[in-house]
Design a protein around this motif. Sequence first.
Motif, PDB file in Angstrom:
ATOM      1  N   SER A  20      19.557 -51.122 -64.054  1.00 14.22           N
ATOM      2  CA  SER A  20      19.575 -51.320 -62.607  1.00 14.22           C
ATOM      3  C   SER A  20      20.947 -51.811 -62.152  1.00 14.22           C
ATOM      4  O   SER A  20      21.480 -51.328 -61.144  1.00 14.22           O
ATOM      5  N   ARG A  21      21.525 -52.773 -62.891  1.00 15.27           N
ATOM      6  CA  ARG A  21      22.859 -53.266 -62.527  1.00 15.27           C
ATOM      7  C   ARG A  21      23.900 -52.162 -62.644  1.00 15.27           C
ATOM      8  O   ARG A  21      24.775 -52.024 -61.776  1.00 15.27           O
ATOM      9  N   GLN A  22      23.810 -51.377 -63.707  1.00 19.86           N
ATOM     10  CA  GLN A  22      24.766 -50.284 -63.873  1.00 19.86           C
ATOM     11  C   GLN A  22      24.627 -49.251 -62.762  1.00 19.86           C
ATOM     12  O   GLN A  22      25.632 -48.742 -62.236  1.00 19.86           O
ATOM     13  N   ALA A  23      23.399 -48.948 -62.385  1.00 24.28           N
ATOM     14  CA  ALA A  23      23.181 -48.000 -61.290  1.00 24.28           C
ATOM     15  C   ALA A  23      23.749 -48.537 -59.985  1.00 24.28           C
ATOM     16  O   ALA A  23      24.300 -47.776 -59.170  1.00 24.28           O
ATOM     17  N   ILE A  92      31.123 -56.186 -66.706  1.00 20.40           N
ATOM     18  CA  ILE A  92      29.978 -57.092 -66.809  1.00 20.40           C
ATOM     19  C   ILE A  92      28.716 -56.293 -67.112  1.00 20.40           C
ATOM     20  O   ILE A  92      27.959 -56.608 -68.042  1.00 20.40           O
ATOM     21  N   SER A  93      28.491 -55.236 -66.343  1.00 15.68           N
ATOM     22  CA  SER A  93      27.252 -54.464 -66.514  1.00 15.68           C
ATOM     23  C   SER A  93      27.249 -53.689 -67.828  1.00 15.68           C
ATOM     24  O   SER A  93      26.185 -53.475 -68.426  1.00 15.68           O
ATOM     25  N   ALA A  94      28.428 -53.257 -68.306  1.00 14.53           N
ATOM     26  CA  ALA A  94      28.500 -52.522 -69.571  1.00 14.53           C
ATOM     27  C   ALA A  94      28.604 -53.458 -70.760  1.00 14.53           C
ATOM     28  O   ALA A  94      28.107 -53.148 -71.850  1.00 14.53           O
ATOM     29  N   GLY A  95      29.259 -54.610 -70.563  1.00 13.53           N
ATOM     30  CA  GLY A  95      29.524 -55.497 -71.685  1.00 13.53           C
ATOM     31  C   GLY A  95      28.339 -56.321 -72.135  1.00 13.53           C
ATOM     32  O   GLY A  95      28.170 -56.585 -73.336  1.00 13.53           O
TER      33      GLY A  95
END
Length: 375
Positions: A20-23, A92-95
């Motif tokens: 959800s954060r990545q989207a 942040i969202s990927a790490g």
Amino acid sequence: MKVRSVQHEMLPETSVDDRSRQAAVVSLRRLLNTQVRPRNVELYEREGRPAWERRHGRPPESVDEVRAAFFESRRYRLWSAMHRAAQEMIWISAGEPVFRDIERLEATAEKLAQAPGRRGGLELAPGGYRPPGEVADVDIHLQPGGYALTRGPRDVSCGALYENGGNVFAFGQGLGKGDSKAGAVIRHLEATRPGLQPRRILDLGCSAGGAACHYAAYYPEAEVHAVDIGEGMLRYAHARAESLGVRVFFHQMNAAELRFGDGEFDLVVSHNLLHEIGRDNRRAMMREAFRVCEAGGLVVHQDVPTRFEPTLVRQVERAWDTRFNGEAHWSTYSGDDLLADMRAAGFPPESIEETRLEKVAGPGGWYLVLGHKPA
């Protein structure tokens, strides 16, 4: 054109909240890049330049003056701040899922690298290799630790960050999917050199191995080698290739100081490397590419299309990444005479091609410069 799935064992496990954060970041970046950024030049003309002229009594003339005039626009400053924040949000969202799952990723990489049926290989530089500082000391694209991050003898976090951050950076399209840089080059080679079947391919600055895997999948009879500077990046790239079932041999090398012999490859490629290294290393890399290419072979460098910007104002707008996105060599790449560099590397003028490639999927394109080594 056949392209490999991005799904493989080296991707971190993600939760519903992670996705959800990545989207959300993907949506924010798409808004900023496709809806807001196209108006930046208009904001410069309507707000930035008039304000700068009132302040100085004349129009801006140099790169630095045009850049300062952009920031006279309040709305441009807002876009810049939001774009920088979105770039930080990528990592942040990927790490978070990468480091939460890092032990499994490291164990999986070891298993794949040591599997009896492994297809390719990994060669790390012996004893205390120090990658060139102009790359190793920069957080390119703001990636934490940069492309040479190595946190220990099993570490794969650099490559995992690169791929997962790249998935978000590219609006969720993913490495090796439809918007493949290697796919655009292969399509161009098919159109201009039908029947080309390279036997030995070298990918310079391979990062997480997306392009190298694409070449290995598309030319299954070819022997594909790939080089980069970071241990963590290369461990991940090798494991990724093994998971995808393609044969690639990865080597820790500076592309400007290759340890291959003369004429070992009939196709030498680089993808988005020209703008990541400084002028001296870029020219040395071009000379090395010519040296290791066999007589009658091809050297192909693909990169971002900023060299096609028609005016100083548009060039400055595209150079935002130089100051705010860890792209130290962006403007040097955009402004230098790369055709002269190719000639200096050894290519006859008539053998050099410079063009714009259309992306395999979606709008936009790439820059390409190609040289044919005389037989």
